[in-house]
Design an enzyme around this catalytic site. Structure first.
Site, mmCIF file in Angstrom:
data_model
loop_
_atom_site.group_PDB
_atom_site.id
_atom_site.type_symbol
_atom_site.label_atom_id
_atom_site.label_comp_id
_atom_site.label_asym_id
_atom_site.label_seq_id
_atom_site.Cartn_x
_atom_site.Cartn_y
_atom_site.Cartn_z
ATOM 1 N N TYR A 71 0.838 -1.204 0.000
ATOM 2 C CA TYR A 71 0.000 0.000 0.000
ATOM 3 C C TYR A 71 0.874 1.256 0.000
ATOM 4 C CZ TYR A 71 -3.886 3.083 1.130
ATOM 5 O OH TYR A 71 -4.826 4.066 1.088
ATOM 6 N N PHE A 123 -7.293 19.445 -24.815
ATOM 7 C CA PHE A 123 -8.068 18.223 -25.014
ATOM 8 C C PHE A 123 -9.369 18.329 -24.204
ATOM 9 C CE2 PHE A 123 -9.113 13.783 -23.845
ATOM 10 C CZ PHE A 123 -9.394 13.323 -25.116
ATOM 11 N N ASP A 124 -10.410 17.533 -24.567
ATOM 12 C CA ASP A 124 -11.722 17.734 -23.912
ATOM 13 C C ASP A 124 -11.735 17.512 -22.399
ATOM 14 O OD1 ASP A 124 -11.434 15.713 -25.847
ATOM 15 O OD2 ASP A 124 -13.445 14.934 -25.583
ATOM 16 N N ASP A 214 0.922 19.126 -21.184
ATOM 17 C CA ASP A 214 0.053 17.961 -21.286
ATOM 18 C C ASP A 214 0.857 17.000 -22.161
ATOM 19 O OD1 ASP A 214 -1.685 15.996 -22.052
ATOM 20 O OD2 ASP A 214 -3.399 17.331 -22.325
ATOM 21 N N ALA A 216 0.897 13.735 -22.927
ATOM 22 C CA ALA A 216 0.394 12.412 -23.311
ATOM 23 C C ALA A 216 1.209 11.793 -24.449
ATOM 24 C CB ALA A 216 -1.080 12.511 -23.717
ATOM 25 N N LYS A 257 -0.995 6.584 -23.572
ATOM 26 C CA LYS A 257 -0.513 6.852 -24.941
ATOM 27 C C LYS A 257 0.982 6.506 -24.966
ATOM 28 C CE LYS A 257 -4.362 9.514 -24.638
ATOM 29 N NZ LYS A 257 -5.166 9.570 -23.410
ATOM 30 N N HIS A 449 -21.353 13.355 -27.497
ATOM 31 C CA HIS A 449 -20.898 12.438 -28.551
ATOM 32 C C HIS A 449 -20.806 10.991 -28.075
ATOM 33 C CE1 HIS A 449 -17.473 13.981 -26.383
ATOM 34 N NE2 HIS A 449 -16.734 12.971 -26.799
HETATM 35 O O1 PLI Z 1 -7.686 9.434 -21.232
HETATM 36 P P1 PLI Z 1 -6.836 9.948 -20.106
HETATM 37 O O2 PLI Z 1 -7.621 10.390 -18.943
HETATM 38 O O3 PLI Z 1 -5.737 9.013 -19.719
HETATM 39 O O4 PLI Z 1 -6.062 11.231 -20.668
HETATM 40 C C1 PLI Z 1 -6.733 12.416 -21.003
HETATM 41 C C2 PLI Z 1 -6.011 13.131 -22.105
HETATM 42 C C3 PLI Z 1 -5.280 14.248 -21.806
HETATM 43 N N1 PLI Z 1 -4.615 14.922 -22.785
HETATM 44 C C4 PLI Z 1 -4.609 14.523 -24.073
HETATM 45 C C5 PLI Z 1 -3.841 15.308 -25.070
HETATM 46 C C6 PLI Z 1 -5.333 13.414 -24.450
HETATM 47 O O5 PLI Z 1 -5.328 13.041 -25.727
HETATM 48 C C7 PLI Z 1 -6.085 12.684 -23.454
HETATM 49 C C8 PLI Z 1 -6.878 11.571 -23.784
HETATM 50 N N2 PLI Z 1 -7.103 11.251 -25.051
HETATM 51 C C9 PLI Z 1 -7.960 10.337 -25.520
HETATM 52 C C10 PLI Z 1 -8.819 9.498 -24.662
HETATM 53 C C11 PLI Z 1 -8.062 10.216 -26.969
HETATM 54 O O6 PLI Z 1 -8.817 9.353 -27.461
HETATM 55 O O7 PLI Z 1 -7.361 10.970 -27.667
#
Ligand code: PLI
Length: 457
Positions: A71, A123-124, A214, A216, A257, A449
């Site tokens: 933990y 991003f959304d 960000d 990713a 990613k 969506h």
């Molecule tokens: O899906 P998460 O929560 O691990 O990450 C959110 C996220 C943050 N920033 C960016 C640039 C993204 O592309 C993102 C998630 N993207 C998704 C789910 C996509 O389909 O592009």
């Protein structure tokens, strides 16, 4: 760049199956003409997202067995922490369950009610977490990003003139932070140049505003810098990654990613100890104790291995060249796409391909539906449907772009699959005049969506 085949052998397979055209039609009707609502077993090639859909390596799978499930103080946490410190040169590492978990924790500490967060293009989930914390998300990407045929090599760049004038007009005290998304997903997986990151950081320092990445798709961004920017062709990816992050104060990362894992995320802070302490207390009720942050020990172990693999040049060469392959094949079929081709997906310009469909009848979504019926391929609309209605006027069809995103999971599909995707879209494009728009039969009020239902017009 000469193109070699996949830099891996396949040790385990997951069967996929193409159901008949009649069945696909029926499945889509049952799903309310929304590919999000299809069962994955009815999808032949799934290009919905590259998030958490990649294949782990044998080294990652063996890492799962080494995971320490304590933990507190897990050995896997310390392995992850050291890996991330080496990669970023930042001091403080907090694991989270995924990118949006990082946003929830970090943004609550950085944003005061009414402040703006200036991004290239948020991003959304990022946009949602800014708003949930009382902030206003502002997109300041260069205008070339909105012209899909413009060949600018770094279409994820900030318009630095707009950035500085925004700060001057609104006052630095009204800006919470600058959010640099690398690569810029919403602009089509487009990279941000080192020169631009440097310029953004200079402006940020001048007005004492923190810069948060960000991150990713940080490795894909570094690869584009190596390939496209003067002075970087002989630098290795790790060096470029460290230089990018040197211009920031912290980052959020979805490990799903470029972490090459199916779940996981990170908050990483350069040197602000107070901010780190605030995050560690916030994370306990939201994600978990700071040495696991919503992840199992084995997840952290696999993420650490993934972060080392993603910066390997052979991996990146193949990854980016496979996305480019799809884009080039589509161009050969005269299909308009966002160019230059981005890092994780090919974005088809549905406004140009289907000019007879009004934005309010969602051309890219209609194309996604027809592509599924044609070939069992699932893509996703990035356009007016995703954008949503204007809060005040309730008006629809406001997105500047109507794109169908064909997102390529990492290390999952071979070039044969890519070939099939291109041929299918080529076939569909020949029948483009028969494709009609769609109308809602059910429209949810938020994040519509995902669960909306439609009928073809
Ligand atoms: O899906 P998460 O929560 O691990 O990450 C959110 C996220 C943050 N920033 C960016 C640039 C993204 O592309 C993102 C998630 N993207 C998704 C789910 C996509 O389909 O592009």
């Amino acid at each position: 760049m000469s193109r070699l085949p996949e830099p891996y052998k396949i040790k385990m397979i997951e069967p996929i199956r193409l159901i008949s055209r009649e069945e696909r039609k029926q499945k889509l009707i049952e799903a309310g003409y929304n590919p999000f609502l299809l069962k994955s077993e009815d999808v032949y090639i799934d290009l919905l997202t590259d998030s958490g859909t990649g294949a782990m390596s044998d080294r990652q799978w063996s890492g799962l067995m080494l995971g320490d499930e304590s933990y507190a103080g897990s050995r896997s946490f310390y392995y992850l922490k050291e890996t991330v410190q080496q990669l970023t040169d930042y001091q403080y590492v907090i694991p989270t369950h995924q990118g949006r978990g990082s946003e929830q924790v970090l943004f609550s500490q950085l944003i005061k009610q009414g402040q703006a967060v200036l991004g290239n293009m948020h991003f959304d989930t990022t946009k949602a977490h800014i708003e949930l914390n009382g902030g206003t998300p502002v997109n300041l990407v260069i205008s070339q990003a909105y012209d899909t045929s413009n060949q600018h090599p770094f279409k994820g760049n900030f318009d630095t003139n707009k950035l500085e004038s925004y700060i001057q007009q609104h006052g630095e005290e009204n800006i919470a932070f600058i959010n640099v998304t690398i690569t810029c997903n919403s602009a089509g997986g487009q990279p941000v140049s080192m020169e631009n990151i440097k310029a953004v950081s200079k402006i940020a320092n001048k007005y004492h505003i923190p810069v948060i990445f960000d991150a990713a798709r940080f490795a894909e961004n570094a690869y584009f810098i190596k390939m496209r920017e003067d002075g970087y062709k002989d630098k290795d990816i790790r060096t470029i990654v460290r230089e990018m992050f040197a211009y920031g104060d912290g980052l959020t990362m979805s490990g799903k990613k470029d972490g090459l894992v199916n779940i996981g995320g990170l908050i990483v802070i350069k040197e602000d100890e107070k901010l780190f302490q605030q995050c560690t207390s916030t994370i306990v009720p939201l994600e978990g104790f700071p040495t696991y942050g919503g992840l199992t020990g084995r997840d952290m172990q696999a993420l650490a291995v993934g972060l080392n693999e993603v910066v390997e040049i052979d991996y990146l060469h193949h990854r980016i060249s496979q996305v480019q392959l799809l884009g080039k094949l589509l161009v050969n079929y005269d299909i308009p796409i966002q160019e230059p081709i981005g890092g994780h997906a090919v974005f088809v310009d549905a406004k140009k391909l289907l000019p007879h469909i009004e934005p309010s009848e969602f051309p890219a979504h209609a194309l996604a539906c027809e592509l599924y019926i044609e070939s069992g391929i699932r893509g996703v609309e990035i356009g007016s449907l995703l954008f949503g209605r204007d809060n005040k006027s309730g008006k629809d069809g406001l997105s500047k772009l109507e794109l169908l995103r064909l997102t390529i999971p990492r290390r999952v599909y071979t070039d044969n699959h890519i070939q099939y995707v291109a041929e299918s879209l080529g076939k569909l494009a020949r029948k483009r005049s028969q494709i009609t728009g769609v109308n809602f039969t059910y429209e949810p009020t938020i994040l519509r969506h995902f669960t909306a239902r439609f009928k073809p017009i």
